[in-house]
Enzyme design. Sequence first.
Site, PDB file in Angstrom:
ATOM      1  N   ILE A  78       0.821  -1.217   0.000  1.00 56.43           N
ATOM      2  CA  ILE A  78       0.000   0.000   0.000  1.00 56.43           C
ATOM      3  C   ILE A  78       0.861   1.275   0.000  1.00 56.43           C
ATOM      4  O   ILE A  78       0.405   2.339  -0.419  1.00 56.43           O
ATOM      5  CB  ILE A  78      -0.977  -0.029   1.205  1.00 56.43           C
ATOM      6  CG1 ILE A  78      -2.176   0.859   0.962  1.00 56.43           C
ATOM      7  CG2 ILE A  78      -0.286   0.293   2.498  1.00 56.43           C
ATOM      8  CD1 ILE A  78      -3.309   0.664   1.947  1.00 56.43           C
TER       9      ILE A  78
ATOM     10  N   ASN B  28      12.220  -8.473   6.254  1.00 54.14           N
ATOM     11  CA  ASN B  28      12.673  -7.825   7.483  1.00 54.14           C
ATOM     12  C   ASN B  28      12.294  -8.676   8.688  1.00 54.14           C
ATOM     13  O   ASN B  28      11.213  -9.276   8.716  1.00 54.14           O
ATOM     14  CB  ASN B  28      12.022  -6.443   7.618  1.00 54.14           C
ATOM     15  CG  ASN B  28      12.416  -5.513   6.487  1.00 54.14           C
ATOM     16  OD1 ASN B  28      13.563  -5.505   6.050  1.00 54.14           O
ATOM     17  ND2 ASN B  28      11.469  -4.729   5.994  1.00 54.14           N
TER      18      ASN B  28
ATOM     19  N   GLY C 280      13.375  -3.640  11.024  1.00 56.79           N
ATOM     20  CA  GLY C 280      12.312  -2.744  10.573  1.00 56.79           C
ATOM     21  C   GLY C 280      11.009  -3.453  10.279  1.00 56.79           C
ATOM     22  O   GLY C 280      10.166  -2.922   9.551  1.00 56.79           O
TER      23      GLY C 280
ATOM     24  N   HIS D 254       6.565 -11.910   5.532  1.00 56.29           N
ATOM     25  CA  HIS D 254       6.299 -11.471   4.163  1.00 56.29           C
ATOM     26  C   HIS D 254       7.592 -11.174   3.440  1.00 56.29           C
ATOM     27  O   HIS D 254       8.617 -10.850   4.054  1.00 56.29           O
ATOM     28  CB  HIS D 254       5.366 -10.251   4.142  1.00 56.29           C
ATOM     29  CG  HIS D 254       5.810  -9.141   5.033  1.00 56.29           C
ATOM     30  ND1 HIS D 254       5.587  -9.155   6.396  1.00 56.29           N
ATOM     31  CD2 HIS D 254       6.486  -7.997   4.775  1.00 56.29           C
ATOM     32  CE1 HIS D 254       6.093  -8.053   6.933  1.00 56.29           C
ATOM     33  NE2 HIS D 254       6.656  -7.342   5.964  1.00 56.29           N
TER      34      HIS D 254
END
Length: 114
Positions: A31, A87, A93, A100
Amino acid sequence: MSDCLFCKFVSGELKTDIVFENDQVLGFKDIYPQAKEHYLFISKKHTENINEMMSSDSEGVLAVYAAIKEFTTEAGLSDTGFRVVTNLGRDGGQTIFHTHFHVLAGEALGSFGS
Ligand code: AMP
Ligand code: ZN
């Protein structure tokens, strides 16, 4: 997992912009894209991070990379190239705790880590 955003994309409870789906894997647009093309690929099985995924869903790691290969080949991104990033934890982060794989593409990416 009931309160996990990405599990809600898998179940269809929440809508997202899906670019790839098979029995094991979902791929969708990030997004807040960090490159001209930015996708997230996940195993449909919930794990919190890549290390947990390696312990309890290692076949999912293979399935995700196979899906990335299939998608990027069909989208013509294998020719120009792309980057896959995962990550883990605070210093990595990580902000969403369903493992994912970021797929960044569509432009020349900067040197890694600079
Ligand atoms: P990370 O910081 O590695 O945990 O990556 C989480 C990613 O999820 C970020 O790149 C976000 O832009 C992305 N993200 C957050 N909310 C959504 C959403 N509703 N739909 C798609 N991607 C999202
Ligand atoms: Zn989840």
